[in-house]
Design a protein around this motif. Structure first.
Motif, short mmCIF file in Angstrom:
data_model
loop_
_atom_site.label_atom_id
_atom_site.label_comp_id
_atom_site.label_asym_id
_atom_site.label_seq_id
_atom_site.Cartn_x
_atom_site.Cartn_y
_atom_site.Cartn_z
N ALA A 80 32.11 -3.09 -10.58
CA ALA A 80 31.52 -3.93 -9.36
C ALA A 80 31.55 -5.27 -9.86
N ASP A 81 31.25 -5.50 -11.16
CA ASP A 81 31.05 -6.92 -11.73
C ASP A 81 32.19 -6.97 -12.90
N ALA A 82 33.12 -7.83 -12.76
CA ALA A 82 34.09 -8.13 -13.84
C ALA A 82 33.54 -8.61 -15.00
N SER A 83 32.31 -9.45 -14.89
CA SER A 83 31.80 -9.97 -16.21
C SER A 83 31.25 -8.88 -17.21
N LEU A 84 30.68 -7.81 -16.53
CA LEU A 84 30.04 -6.84 -17.30
C LEU A 84 31.05 -5.84 -17.97
N VAL A 93 33.67 -3.57 -29.72
CA VAL A 93 34.24 -4.23 -30.90
C VAL A 93 33.21 -4.66 -31.80
N ASN A 94 32.21 -5.00 -31.52
CA ASN A 94 30.94 -5.80 -32.26
C ASN A 94 29.66 -5.19 -31.53
N PRO A 95 29.05 -4.20 -32.01
CA PRO A 95 27.92 -3.82 -31.29
C PRO A 95 26.55 -4.41 -32.02
N THR A 96 26.42 -5.69 -31.73
CA THR A 96 25.30 -6.25 -32.43
C THR A 96 24.35 -6.78 -31.26
N PHE A 97 23.21 -7.11 -31.58
CA PHE A 97 22.02 -7.55 -30.45
C PHE A 97 22.23 -9.09 -30.16
N PRO A 102 20.74 -10.26 -22.02
CA PRO A 102 19.80 -9.21 -21.95
C PRO A 102 20.47 -7.86 -21.39
N PHE A 103 21.50 -7.89 -20.83
CA PHE A 103 22.25 -6.69 -20.38
C PHE A 103 22.80 -5.81 -21.64
N LEU A 104 23.46 -6.44 -22.50
CA LEU A 104 23.80 -5.79 -23.76
C LEU A 104 22.54 -5.18 -24.73
N VAL A 105 21.69 -6.23 -24.68
CA VAL A 105 20.32 -5.67 -25.28
C VAL A 105 19.86 -4.36 -24.80
N SER A 106 19.60 -4.43 -23.31
CA SER A 106 19.09 -3.35 -22.93
C SER A 106 19.81 -1.92 -22.98
N ILE A 107 21.22 -2.15 -22.90
CA ILE A 107 22.26 -1.05 -23.33
C ILE A 107 21.92 -0.56 -24.83
N LEU A 108 22.04 -1.44 -25.90
CA LEU A 108 21.73 -1.10 -27.09
C LEU A 108 20.38 -0.51 -27.41
N ALA A 185 14.69 -13.20 -19.37
CA ALA A 185 15.10 -11.79 -18.85
C ALA A 185 15.18 -11.29 -20.33
N THR A 186 15.74 -11.67 -21.17
CA THR A 186 15.71 -10.81 -22.59
C THR A 186 14.37 -10.83 -23.15
N LEU A 187 13.24 -11.47 -22.82
CA LEU A 187 12.06 -11.22 -23.42
C LEU A 187 11.48 -9.79 -22.70
N ILE A 188 11.80 -10.04 -21.36
CA ILE A 188 11.09 -8.78 -20.50
C ILE A 188 11.87 -7.45 -21.11
N VAL A 189 13.02 -7.57 -21.38
CA VAL A 189 13.71 -6.40 -21.93
C VAL A 189 13.35 -5.82 -23.17
N LEU A 190 12.82 -7.03 -24.32
CA LEU A 190 12.45 -6.60 -25.47
C LEU A 190 10.98 -5.93 -25.49
N LEU A 191 10.34 -6.58 -24.53
CA LEU A 191 8.99 -5.88 -24.35
C LEU A 191 8.76 -4.64 -23.92
N LEU A 192 9.67 -4.25 -23.12
CA LEU A 192 9.87 -3.05 -22.20
C LEU A 192 10.22 -2.01 -23.23
N LEU A 193 11.34 -2.24 -23.92
CA LEU A 193 12.23 -1.27 -24.57
C LEU A 193 12.15 -1.15 -25.98
#
Length: 343
Positions: A80-84, A93-97, A102-108, A185-193
């Motif tokens: 639905a979103d080509a950028s994702l 290819v490179n699974p780093t944080f 924030p999307f990739l951080v939440s996935i990892l 957004a990344t800060l919120i993801v970090l505090l939650l996950l």
């Protein structure tokens, strides 16, 4: 006048005999000094030698199923979103944080956090009731104790971080907030996950593995030390970083055995991970860097050593029980036959 016919006696039937029920055999430490954390599986409904293997396999099956669901949902969102979709390809290819995404951080972080529900469900199915014993000898997660340990870890980490800022280092820097439009957004993801991710690792390496080994080997040294290599292999650092991870694993295992629960280890893990990510988000360092160096190793060792000493002091003052004493159930007595009139 005729005499009445004699009434034949009513036949009696006996109730079936109730057989003797032998109590489930318990190890000697269960009824004397009590079961330490790594032996708590003996207090569950099923504690056969095979149960740790069954729990591990079922946990893996649940975890794979959860990953498939997340993958399907993520792929649908990516189409639905080509950028994702491009971000997902980059992550393979490179699974780093990447703290700018924030999307990739939440996935990892989320894929690691899924280990927790997978293990809890598997333990509930295989070992049965009293699933709270995977957390502590109290049969639950002792929240007040964990919050106390978290406060101690935060104070020590803040003091050491402030002192370390006075010493110049060559550590690689990360993207500063001014160049990261998604830092909030990344800060919120970090505090939650991050708390869930850190707790999931503790339930796996200090929870499941320690209690699995404790089912077969009584001495706590086996339960504390044998999971350490697996924990170290799960972190891709240089030799100094691997040594630091090993020190952390030994300390977390000892704290779990000493205090009778996972709370102290979870608190240290959460504060350690959050500190690294928050410093990286602030541009003060790269949490994904594999080259840790001697200074990072010394800082980690001081943090862990100081935390262990403070937790030991707090634990002695708390008078909190660290073991679970079981009582042998009395056998069910044989019931004598009870006459039952038959109509």
């Amino acid at each position: 006048m005729t005499s009445p016919h004699p009434v034949p006696p009513t036949p009696l039937t006996s109730a079936p005999a109730v057989p003797m029920q032998a109590p489930r055999p318990l190890p000697a430490d269960a009824t004397t000094e009590g079961l330490a954390f790594h032996r708590l599986i003996f207090a569950r409904r099923r504690s056969g030698w095979w149960t740790p293997l069954a729990t591990g396999l079922l946990s893996l099956a649940f975890y794979i199923a959860f990953l498939v669901v997340v993958l399907v949902v993520t792929v649908i969102a990516a189409f639905a979103d080509a950028s994702l979709l491009g971000e997902l390809e980059a992550m393979t290819v490179n699974p780093t944080f990447d703290l700018t995404d924030p999307f990739l951080v939440s996935i990892l972080l989320g894929t690691i956090a899924l280990m927790l529900p997978a293990y809890v469900l598997a333990s509930l199915i295989v070992n049965g009731r009293r699933v709270g014993l995977i957390s502590s000898a109290a049969g639950r997660l002792r929240w007040r104790w964990m919050l106390l340990c978290t406060g101690a870890a935060v104070i020590i980490a803040v003091v050491l971080t402030a002192l370390s800022l006075l010493i110049p280092t060559d550590a690689p820097a990360s993207t500063p907030p001014a160049e990261n439009p998604l830092w909030l957004a990344t800060l919120i993801v970090l505090l939650l996950l991050v708390p869930v991710q850190a707790a999931a690792e503790e339930y796996l390496f200090r929870g499941y593995l320690m209690q699995a080994i404790g089912r077969w080997l009584k001495h706590p040294a086996f339960a504390i030390l044998l999971p350490v290599p697996l924990f170290v292999l799960g972190h891709l650092y240089d030799v100094y970083g691997q040594i630091g991870v090993g020190i952390f694993a030994v300390a977390a295992g000892w704290l779990t055995w000493r205090t009778g629960g996972l709370e102290a280890a979870i608190a240290l893990h959460v504060v350690n991970n959050l500190l690294g990510f928050l410093l990286g988000l602030a541009g003060g360092g790269d949490p994904t860097a594999t080259d840790q160096g001697v200074f990072s190793l010394l800082s980690s060792a001081v943090l862990i050593g100081g935390y262990v000493a403070v937790v030991e002091w707090l634990y002695r003052r708390s008078r909190m029980p660290r073991t679970l004493v079981l009582t042998v159930p009395a056998p069910v007595a044989w019931a004598p036959p009870v006459p039952q009139p038959q109509p």
